[in-house]
Design an enzyme around this catalytic site. Structure first.
Site, PDB file in Angstrom:
ATOM      1  N   GLU A   1       0.816  -1.211   0.000  1.00  0.00           N
ATOM      2  CA  GLU A   1       0.000   0.000   0.000  1.00  0.00           C
ATOM      3  C   GLU A   1       0.851   1.262   0.000  1.00  0.00           C
ATOM      4  OE1 GLU A   1      -3.981  -1.659   2.218  1.00  0.00           O
ATOM      5  OE2 GLU A   1      -2.412  -0.781   3.468  1.00  0.00           O
TER       6      GLU A   1
ATOM      7  N   LYS B   1      -2.417 -12.004   8.264  1.00  0.00           N
ATOM      8  CA  LYS B   1      -3.830 -11.761   8.497  1.00  0.00           C
ATOM      9  C   LYS B   1      -4.608 -13.066   8.362  1.00  0.00           C
ATOM     10  CE  LYS B   1      -4.126  -6.887   7.294  1.00  0.00           C
ATOM     11  NZ  LYS B   1      -4.934  -5.823   6.670  1.00  0.00           N
TER      12      LYS B   1
ATOM     13  N   ASP C   1      -8.503  -8.997   3.679  1.00  0.00           N
ATOM     14  CA  ASP C   1      -8.305  -7.900   4.636  1.00  0.00           C
ATOM     15  C   ASP C   1      -9.442  -7.822   5.653  1.00  0.00           C
ATOM     16  OD1 ASP C   1      -7.292  -5.673   5.886  1.00  0.00           O
ATOM     17  OD2 ASP C   1      -7.701  -4.286   4.245  1.00  0.00           O
TER      18      ASP C   1
ATOM     19  N   GLU D   1      -2.723 -12.575  12.617  1.00  0.00           N
ATOM     20  CA  GLU D   1      -3.153 -11.208  12.895  1.00  0.00           C
ATOM     21  C   GLU D   1      -4.673 -11.152  12.860  1.00  0.00           C
ATOM     22  OE1 GLU D   1      -0.985  -7.939  11.019  1.00  0.00           O
ATOM     23  OE2 GLU D   1      -2.905  -6.957  10.594  1.00  0.00           O
TER      24      GLU D   1
ATOM     25  N   GLU E   1     -12.810  -2.576  11.575  1.00  0.00           N
ATOM     26  CA  GLU E   1     -12.570  -1.762  10.387  1.00  0.00           C
ATOM     27  C   GLU E   1     -13.621  -1.980   9.304  1.00  0.00           C
ATOM     28  OE1 GLU E   1      -9.180  -1.183   6.885  1.00  0.00           O
ATOM     29  OE2 GLU E   1      -8.709  -2.342   8.672  1.00  0.00           O
TER      30      GLU E   1
END
Length: 836
Positions: free
Chosen positions: A297, A371, A376, A398, A404
């Protein structure tokens, strides 16, 4: 170190307001405290160092026993011969008292707790373990559990960290509970007293490390002043056994170090990082290590210089190794400019593509932080195939406590069941049992390190996460990191008893709401494995399914007029299914053996594809969104049934959130269903989508000072349009004759509450005021704000029991403020029992 708030409560005996600050460490009196009348009157602390975890355990026991049992206990540092609560390390206990009969060996951070004899024995493998044992004892008696026990408890994995995405300016990325506890104005926060109480919360659930700054790290954290500030922060966590870690910006040698490169193999860069690391350890001698996000990113990393990710991770690993530190290196590496035109492209493949060739090339103090799913933190994903791919490299899972993609703590979503499902998933590596929980503990592949990283993002609000009920996720994270074999409902009910009450009604209601919350949210947002259909290009909060496709971010749904879903098969698609071990790969490759809840994750199908339930994909979408939103309405009544059983402050604050969620669930329902109806042109068999017989569309009312406004995305407005005032200084009125039958209705107004203004509204019938309100949700809710009329700002207010006569005049007055032009979407007149 005891915080000022704790000292006031302890010394003055004042019961603090139930604002959520004390969370599950309330130490409230229990009704059956008389069952523990024989509790020893003294605590003996063995090998207690000043401000060390054993000393902390003693203070915590004093405080907890006084609150729960109303009994004062004194602290001694030598054995008195009288019955005592004995706290210390196993080594110290054996020197004074001899061996103890534990079942099983104590491992690092583990503890032995016995309440069966004359003494209460709380013995840790190390000082941290003794503290964890003290918290275990307090959890038991805090729930009125006085049954004798004797057991050893060892953590499932050595790494149990929280990650906080705090920025130096005091903001928090993906934080929904106020400003940073750690930083302000580019430096360490001046007031650190809350950090002690946060350390207490973390230690009480077995968290042993904390990374305090954003993974999108600011290089200036490494300035001499800030390094000194890190020492002060570490001092507040050390008494609770929580070691400090920090995130690094890979390009720091160039950004603040004066070098012209950050190449990880350049001797100047290596020397620079070695010197910075030495300076950090001089300030924080027990620094846990580093967390690094590289080449993802837009973040800098070793790929800039054609070096491998292992080269980058090992640069830091060598710097911290002499100090006993570790490096958590995030596997969240992907190109966010991939072309959607190539149907073989797949962001879900990135982690394995990047890291598989590097297995075994990372130093032994590097842990690859993965993750839980390949994309995500979505509402449902399969486990990342990287867990079963890396056999020679340490890994950690994770998880994300901060919601989020899952409602920003303004929607109730208890995440324990989601995490449990992932942790128990058997990836069948080499056709052998390979549960994710055993891979991350290092048991499965026999590696030296492994564990858990949880993105928490607490903030300055009194209740830490901005929602009283969201704190169940922080508690569950710690409990599952310590022991992933625990059941999420059992964890939840322990939390309820400690946080709210042991009243059976309270336990039953919060359990029902919480255990339903994940499937409910999945139903009204994105189901069948399509991901959470939120706006991925803006705030990750409200609905916007179109934002998923035709961009470089790779969270694609591949939705068109006739078909939907990612083809991730080896045979025809991106090949992602083939990244899993053969037994799992064959399951996902075949549409018949792929579970319906992951169908659209792995397969591209027509909307008319028939599911195992017998429904088509599109009808399942319609039904699930209606069912999910309907259950969200029931949460309000469930919570209302606890009035008088929960203190007023927390009762009102949770009720406000549940009413909001019920309204926003309808926004989600209508938005997603309208979008896919327009796209597919396949009608809802139940004829609900697009048909709203109880509504008066604002744009169809008689407008004065208002004008019609085409909302974007179109599906986040009923009828695609709303109304806004003609200027930011003009008061608008919208009127309509009521054509509904005379009777009593709930009058619901859907409007948009923008960030940047607080419009005033008044609704009346025949000049009789029904209600007034302000567009001030930015002061009451924690989700990321929006300045647009969209799915993030769409909301509803309801006035109950309004008497209406057919032919009455409905009038809404809107007074704009700032950039908020008093926007309105529609008004519903709802008969009793009708949701809309």
């Amino acid at each position: 170190m005891i915080s000022f708030v704790t000292i006031v409560w302890l010394l003055l005996g004042i019961v603090a307001a139930e604002d959520g600050y004390r969370a599950w460490l309330r130490y409230a009196p229990v009704a059956s405290s008389g069952n523990y009348s024989s509790l020893p009157s003294s605590i003996v602390l063995l090998n207690a160092t000043r401000n060390g975890p054993v000393s902390t355990a003693g203070r915590e026991l004093q405080q907890g026993i006084r609150g729960i049992l109303g009994k004062r206990v004194d602290i001694n540092e030598t054995a008195t011969g009288s019955p005592a609560i004995i706290v210390g390390t196993a080594e110290a206990y054996k020197l004074v008292y001899g061996d103890f009969e534990e079942e099983g060996e104590l491992e690092e951070d583990g503890y032995y707790l016995s309440t069966e004899g004359r003494d209460i024995v709380i013995v840790g493998q190390n000082q941290r373990g003794a503290l964890y044992g003290a918290f275990d004892f307090l959890r038991r008696i805090g729930q009125g559990n006085f049954a004798p026990t004797s057991h050893v408890s060892n953590p499932h994995a050595p790494i149990r960290w929280s990650n906080e995405w705090d920025n130096l300016d005091g903001t928090i990325e993906r934080g929904y509970a106020g400003t940073s506890l750690f930083f302000q104005d580019g430096h360490r926060a001046t007031n650190l007293f809350r950090l002690t109480d946060y350390a207490r919360l973390l230690a009480s659930v077995g968290i042993n490390g904390i990374v305090i700054n954003n993974v999108n790290a600011n290089a200036s954290l490494l300035s001499p002043e800030n390094i000194q500030g890190l020492g002060s922060i570490a001092n507040t966590f050390r008494p609770y056994g929580v070691r400090l870690g920090i995130s690094l910006n890979f390009a720091s040698p160039q950004i603040i170090g004066g070098l012209n490169t950050f190449d990880p193999l350049d001797p100047k860069v290596i020397s620079w990082w070695s010197n910075i690391t030495d300076a950090l350890y001089a300030s924080v001698p027990d620094l846990a290590g580093y967390l690094v996000k590289a080449n993802s990113e837009g973040q800098p990393g070793p790929l800039t210089y054609n070096r491998t990710l292992a080269d980058g991770a090992n640069l830091f690993a060598k710097a911290v190794k002499p100090h006993g530190g570790i490096v958590m290196f995030r596997a969240f590496v992907y190109d966010h400019h991939i072309s959607p035109d190539n149907w073989k492209n797949d962001r879900a493949n990135a982690a394995v593509d990047f890291f598989k060739p590097l297995d075994g090339k990372f130093d032994d103090n590097v842990v690859v932080q993965i993750k839980y799913g390949p994309i995500d933190f979505q509402v449902r994903e399969p486990p990342s195939p990287l867990f079963s791919t890396l056999r020679k490299t340490n890994v950690a899972i994770e998880l994300q406590i901060t919601q989020e993609y899952l409602g920003h703590q303004d929607h109730l979503v208890y995440l324990g069941p989601l995490w449990k499902e992932i942790l128990e998933y058997d990836l069948r590596a080499d056709d052998r049992p390979s549960k994710v929980k055993d891979i991350v503990s290092s048991e499965r592949f026999g590696r030296p390190l492994g564990g858990f990283a949880g993105v928490v993002n607490v903030g300055s609000e009194n209740n830490w996460l901005g929602s009283h009920l969201a704190m169940s996720n922080l508690y569950a994270y710690g409990m599952l990191a310590w022991n992933p074999s625990l059941e999420p409902q059992d964890i939840l009910q322990d939390w309820i008893r400690l946080t709210f009450s042991s009243d059976p009604k309270v336990i039953d209601v919060i359990t029902e709401m919480s255990m339903k919350s994940w499937p409910v949210y999945e139903n009204y947002t994105g189901n069948l494995g399509i991901q959470t259909l939120t706006d991925i290009l803006y705030t990750h909060y409200g609905p916007n399914p179109a934002s998923q496709d035709n961009n470089g971010w790779g969270q694609w749904t591949r939705a068109n007029k006739h078909t939907i879903g990612m083809d991730r098969t080896v045979k025809n698609g991106t090949g992602n299914a083939g990244q899993y071990p053969p037994q799992i790969a064959s399951q996902f490759e075949n549409i018949e053996t792929t579970p319906d809840n992951l169908l659209l994750w792995f397969h591209h199908v027509p909307y008319t594809q028939v599911l195992k339930s017998g429904k088509t994909v599109i009808q399942h979408f319609y039904d699930a969104h209606y069912e999910g939103a309907a259950v969200a309405q029931t949460f309000v009544k469930l919570w209302e049934s606890l009035k008088g059983k929960v203190d007023k402050e927390r009762y009102e604050e949770v009720l406000f959130k549940q009413v909001y969620q019920a309204g926003h669930a309808l926004v989600w329902r209508d938005s997603i269903n309208q979008f896919y109806y327009n796209l597919s042109e396949i009608p809802d068999q139940a004829k609900r989508v697009g048909n709203h017989s109880y509504r008066i569309e604002a744009e169809k009312m008689i407008l004065n000072g208002y004008k019609t406004y085409g909302v974007n995305p179109f599906h986040t407005a009923s009828g695609y349009n709303a109304i806004v005032t003609t200027s930011n200084t003009t008061t608008g009125t919208a009127t309509a004759n009521i054509t509904f039958a005379s009777g009593t209705y709930d009058l619901a107004v859907n409007y948009y509450d923008l960030y940047g203004g607080k419009a005033d509204y008044e609704v009346s019938i025949n000049n009789r005021t029904v209600g007034k309100w302000a567009g001030d949700l930015e002061d009451k809710l924690g989700h990321a704000p929006s300045i647009y009329l969209d799915g993030h700002t769409a909301t509803r207010i309801t006035f109950k029991g309004v008497n209406v006569t057919r032919g009455d005049t409905l009038r809404i007055l809107g007074k704009p403020n700032g950039i908020e032009p008093a926007p309105l979407d529609y008004v519903s007149f709802l008969p009793p029992g009708i949701v809309d």
